[in-house]
Design a protein around this motif. Structure first.
Motif, PDB file in Angstrom:
ATOM      1  N   HIS A  98       0.852  -1.185   0.000  1.00 45.80           N
ATOM      2  CA  HIS A  98       0.000   0.000   0.000  1.00 45.80           C
ATOM      3  C   HIS A  98       0.889   1.237   0.000  1.00 45.80           C
ATOM      4  CE1 HIS A  98      -3.442   2.559   0.972  1.00 45.80           C
ATOM      5  NE2 HIS A  98      -2.667   3.169   1.839  1.00 45.80           N
ATOM      6  N   GLY A  99       0.717   2.103  -1.000  1.00 51.73           N
ATOM      7  CA  GLY A  99       1.485   3.340  -1.070  1.00 51.73           C
ATOM      8  C   GLY A  99       0.681   4.504  -0.542  1.00 51.73           C
ATOM      9  N   SER A 100       1.309   5.329   0.327  1.00 54.74           N
ATOM     10  CA  SER A 100       0.594   6.460   0.908  1.00 54.74           C
ATOM     11  C   SER A 100       1.577   7.548   1.325  1.00 54.74           C
ATOM     12  CB  SER A 100      -0.210   5.994   2.128  1.00 54.74           C
ATOM     13  OG  SER A 100      -0.906   7.076   2.699  1.00 54.74           O
ATOM     14  N   TYR A 101       1.034   8.725   1.598  1.00 55.96           N
ATOM     15  CA  TYR A 101       1.847   9.833   2.100  1.00 55.96           C
ATOM     16  C   TYR A 101       2.327   9.561   3.525  1.00 55.96           C
ATOM     17  CZ  TYR A 101      -2.269  11.190   4.767  1.00 55.96           C
ATOM     18  OH  TYR A 101      -3.325  11.194   5.638  1.00 55.96           O
ATOM     19  N   CYS A 102       1.698   8.578   4.205  1.00 61.89           N
ATOM     20  CA  CYS A 102       2.068   8.256   5.581  1.00 61.89           C
ATOM     21  C   CYS A 102       2.186   6.738   5.739  1.00 61.89           C
ATOM     22  CB  CYS A 102       1.043   8.812   6.573  1.00 61.89           C
ATOM     23  SG  CYS A 102      -0.591   8.053   6.428  1.00 61.89           S
ATOM     24  N   ILE A 114      -1.780  17.011   0.438  1.00 61.93           N
ATOM     25  CA  ILE A 114      -1.433  18.440   0.490  1.00 61.93           C
ATOM     26  C   ILE A 114      -2.672  19.278   0.181  1.00 61.93           C
ATOM     27  CG2 ILE A 114      -0.129  20.288  -0.650  1.00 61.93           C
ATOM     28  CD1 ILE A 114       2.192  18.218  -0.957  1.00 61.93           C
ATOM     29  N   ALA A 115      -3.425  18.871  -0.844  1.00 62.48           N
ATOM     30  CA  ALA A 115      -4.613  19.624  -1.277  1.00 62.48           C
ATOM     31  C   ALA A 115      -5.660  19.736  -0.175  1.00 62.48           C
ATOM     32  CB  ALA A 115      -5.223  18.980  -2.517  1.00 62.48           C
ATOM     33  N   ILE A 116      -5.791  18.711   0.659  1.00 61.47           N
ATOM     34  CA  ILE A 116      -6.802  18.767   1.716  1.00 61.47           C
ATOM     35  C   ILE A 116      -6.215  19.140   3.078  1.00 61.47           C
ATOM     36  CG2 ILE A 116      -8.405  17.211   0.548  1.00 61.47           C
ATOM     37  CD1 ILE A 116      -7.481  14.971   2.384  1.00 61.47           C
ATOM     38  N   GLY A 117      -4.928  19.523   3.091  1.00 60.70           N
ATOM     39  CA  GLY A 117      -4.311  20.034   4.306  1.00 60.70           C
ATOM     40  C   GLY A 117      -3.869  18.984   5.320  1.00 60.70           C
ATOM     41  N   LYS A 118      -3.732  17.736   4.895  1.00 58.48           N
ATOM     42  CA  LYS A 118      -3.279  16.695   5.830  1.00 58.48           C
ATOM     43  C   LYS A 118      -1.778  16.756   6.077  1.00 58.48           C
ATOM     44  CE  LYS A 118      -6.809  13.251   5.601  1.00 58.48           C
ATOM     45  NZ  LYS A 118      -7.049  11.991   6.191  1.00 58.48           N
ATOM     46  N   ILE A 119      -1.048  17.220   5.070  1.00 53.56           N
ATOM     47  CA  ILE A 119       0.410  17.349   5.209  1.00 53.56           C
ATOM     48  C   ILE A 119       0.849  18.691   4.638  1.00 53.56           C
ATOM     49  CG2 ILE A 119       0.883  14.859   5.174  1.00 53.56           C
ATOM     50  CD1 ILE A 119       1.638  15.128   2.209  1.00 53.56           C
ATOM     51  N   GLN A 167       3.744  -0.512  -8.463  1.00 51.89           N
ATOM     52  CA  GLN A 167       2.464   0.179  -8.536  1.00 51.89           C
ATOM     53  C   GLN A 167       2.204   0.979  -7.262  1.00 51.89           C
ATOM     54  OE1 GLN A 167       0.357   0.645 -11.018  1.00 51.89           O
ATOM     55  NE2 GLN A 167      -1.062   1.797  -9.758  1.00 51.89           N
ATOM     56  N   ALA A 168       2.517   0.381  -6.108  1.00 46.30           N
ATOM     57  CA  ALA A 168       2.338   1.083  -4.834  1.00 46.30           C
ATOM     58  C   ALA A 168       3.215   2.334  -4.796  1.00 46.30           C
ATOM     59  CB  ALA A 168       2.674   0.155  -3.669  1.00 46.30           C
ATOM     60  N   GLU A 169       4.426   2.217  -5.293  1.00 47.02           N
ATOM     61  CA  GLU A 169       5.336   3.367  -5.315  1.00 47.02           C
ATOM     62  C   GLU A 169       4.824   4.436  -6.277  1.00 47.02           C
ATOM     63  OE1 GLU A 169      10.053   4.328  -6.074  1.00 47.02           O
ATOM     64  OE2 GLU A 169       9.483   2.330  -5.395  1.00 47.02           O
ATOM     65  N   ASN A 170       4.277   4.024  -7.406  1.00 52.31           N
ATOM     66  CA  ASN A 170       3.724   4.986  -8.367  1.00 52.31           C
ATOM     67  C   ASN A 170       2.563   5.776  -7.767  1.00 52.31           C
ATOM     68  OD1 ASN A 170       5.539   4.190 -10.343  1.00 52.31           O
ATOM     69  ND2 ASN A 170       4.104   2.812 -11.346  1.00 52.31           N
ATOM     70  N   PHE A 171       1.835   5.168  -6.845  1.00 51.45           N
ATOM     71  CA  PHE A 171       0.691   5.839  -6.235  1.00 51.45           C
ATOM     72  C   PHE A 171       1.113   6.883  -5.197  1.00 51.45           C
ATOM     73  CE2 PHE A 171      -2.870   6.279  -3.265  1.00 51.45           C
ATOM     74  CZ  PHE A 171      -3.830   6.723  -4.158  1.00 51.45           C
ATOM     75  N   LEU A 172       2.339   6.805  -4.712  1.00 48.17           N
ATOM     76  CA  LEU A 172       2.803   7.746  -3.678  1.00 48.17           C
ATOM     77  C   LEU A 172       2.603   9.202  -4.087  1.00 48.17           C
ATOM     78  CD1 LEU A 172       6.159   6.170  -2.418  1.00 48.17           C
ATOM     79  CD2 LEU A 172       3.927   6.133  -1.313  1.00 48.17           C
ATOM     80  N   ARG A 173       3.002   9.538  -5.291  1.00 46.30           N
ATOM     81  CA  ARG A 173       2.904  10.928  -5.760  1.00 46.30           C
ATOM     82  C   ARG A 173       1.448  11.407  -5.710  1.00 46.30           C
ATOM     83  NH1 ARG A 173       6.829  13.363  -7.869  1.00 46.30           N
ATOM     84  NH2 ARG A 173       7.847  11.527  -8.691  1.00 46.30           N
ATOM     85  N   THR A 174       0.516  10.584  -6.189  1.00 42.35           N
ATOM     86  CA  THR A 174      -0.906  10.934  -6.158  1.00 42.35           C
ATOM     87  C   THR A 174      -1.377  11.127  -4.724  1.00 42.35           C
ATOM     88  OG1 THR A 174      -1.278   9.689  -8.197  1.00 42.35           O
ATOM     89  CG2 THR A 174      -3.214  10.153  -6.833  1.00 42.35           C
ATOM     90  N   SER A 175      -0.987  10.226  -3.849  1.00 37.35           N
ATOM     91  CA  SER A 175      -1.387  10.302  -2.443  1.00 37.35           C
ATOM     92  C   SER A 175      -0.867  11.579  -1.790  1.00 37.35           C
ATOM     93  CB  SER A 175      -0.867   9.067  -1.692  1.00 37.35           C
ATOM     94  OG  SER A 175      -1.199   9.145  -0.341  1.00 37.35           O
ATOM     95  N   ILE A 176       0.359  11.935  -2.073  1.00 34.90           N
ATOM     96  CA  ILE A 176       0.960  13.144  -1.501  1.00 34.90           C
ATOM     97  C   ILE A 176       0.239  14.395  -2.017  1.00 34.90           C
ATOM     98  CG2 ILE A 176       3.052  14.573  -1.516  1.00 34.90           C
ATOM     99  CD1 ILE A 176       4.627  11.853  -1.449  1.00 34.90           C
ATOM    100  N   ILE A 177      -0.029  14.447  -3.318  1.00 33.90           N
ATOM    101  CA  ILE A 177      -0.720  15.606  -3.902  1.00 33.90           C
ATOM    102  C   ILE A 177      -2.098  15.783  -3.272  1.00 33.90           C
ATOM    103  CG2 ILE A 177      -1.817  16.449  -6.032  1.00 33.90           C
ATOM    104  CD1 ILE A 177       0.649  15.233  -7.526  1.00 33.90           C
TER     105      ILE A 177
END
Length: 188
Positions: free
Chosen positions: A12-16, A57-62, A44-54
């Motif tokens: 599972h790829g995520s910002y956290c 950031i957009a919703i103010g979680k990080i 694939q999980a690593e590729n999703f990291l960028r999307t998760s981070i964006i």
């Protein structure tokens, strides 16, 4: 081959870092509905990291500027019987399931049918295929559900060599995921 079995390793790829998945934090309107999504492909999980981070950031979680995320690794350890549904191919049934979950009031009967499953697995409709799916949902290929529209959409998706995804949709399914480790990944 897609399967759900004891000992299966999923990523599972995520910002956290995610050690304990929480269904309440999972977004609605994803390919197979609300659930915790994983894949057998670490890439694939690593590729999703960028999307998760964006998105975070957009919703103010990080904070803006975070350039790292985590790949959390889980092992499946079954405890009890779970209802699973596996889409072996990116076919019409898979397409209608994804469409039903991504767009309200489209293929309502399919969305209702899928509620009986604890785990759904199948191909992933990722960033490379999103434009095709969005066009399908908007009716650009004709009416969604018509054979011609479905066939045209699937033909456009298949060359993308779609990876897999596993959606753990219920508390019982989540309890079968045993956290193994996480790895911090810095994006370039």
């Amino acid at each position: 081959m897609l399967e759900v079995k004891d000992g299966l390793i999923l990523y599972h790829g995520s910002y956290c870092e995610v050690k304990e998945p929480d269904l309440a934090k999972c977004a609605k309107r994803k390919d197979f509905g609300r659930g915790f999504y994983l894949t057998t492909s670490k890439e694939q999980a690593e590729n999703f990291l960028r999307t998760s981070i964006i998105k975070a950031i957009a919703i103010g979680k990080i904070e803006k500027g975070q350039n790292y995320g985590y790949i959390s690794t889980f092992e499946v350890k079954f405890s009890g019987k779970l209802e699973t549904h596996i889409f072996k191919n990116a076919d019409v049934d898979w397409l209608h399931c994804v469409a039903a979950h991504r767009k309200k009031k489209m293929f309502i009967e399919v969305e209702q049918e899928m509620t009986k499953y604890d785990i759904i697995a199948g191909k992933i409709a990722d960033d490379a295929t999103n434009a095709t799916l969005t066009a399908y949902l908007a009716g650009a290929f004709g009416t969604a559900g018509d054979k011609e529209s479905d066939d045209f959409c699937i033909k456009r998706l298949l060359p993308n060599k779609l990876k897999n995804q596993y959606c753990f949709k219920t508390k019982a399914a989540i309890e079968c995921l045993k956290f193994v480790e996480s790895e911090k990944i810095c994006l370039k």
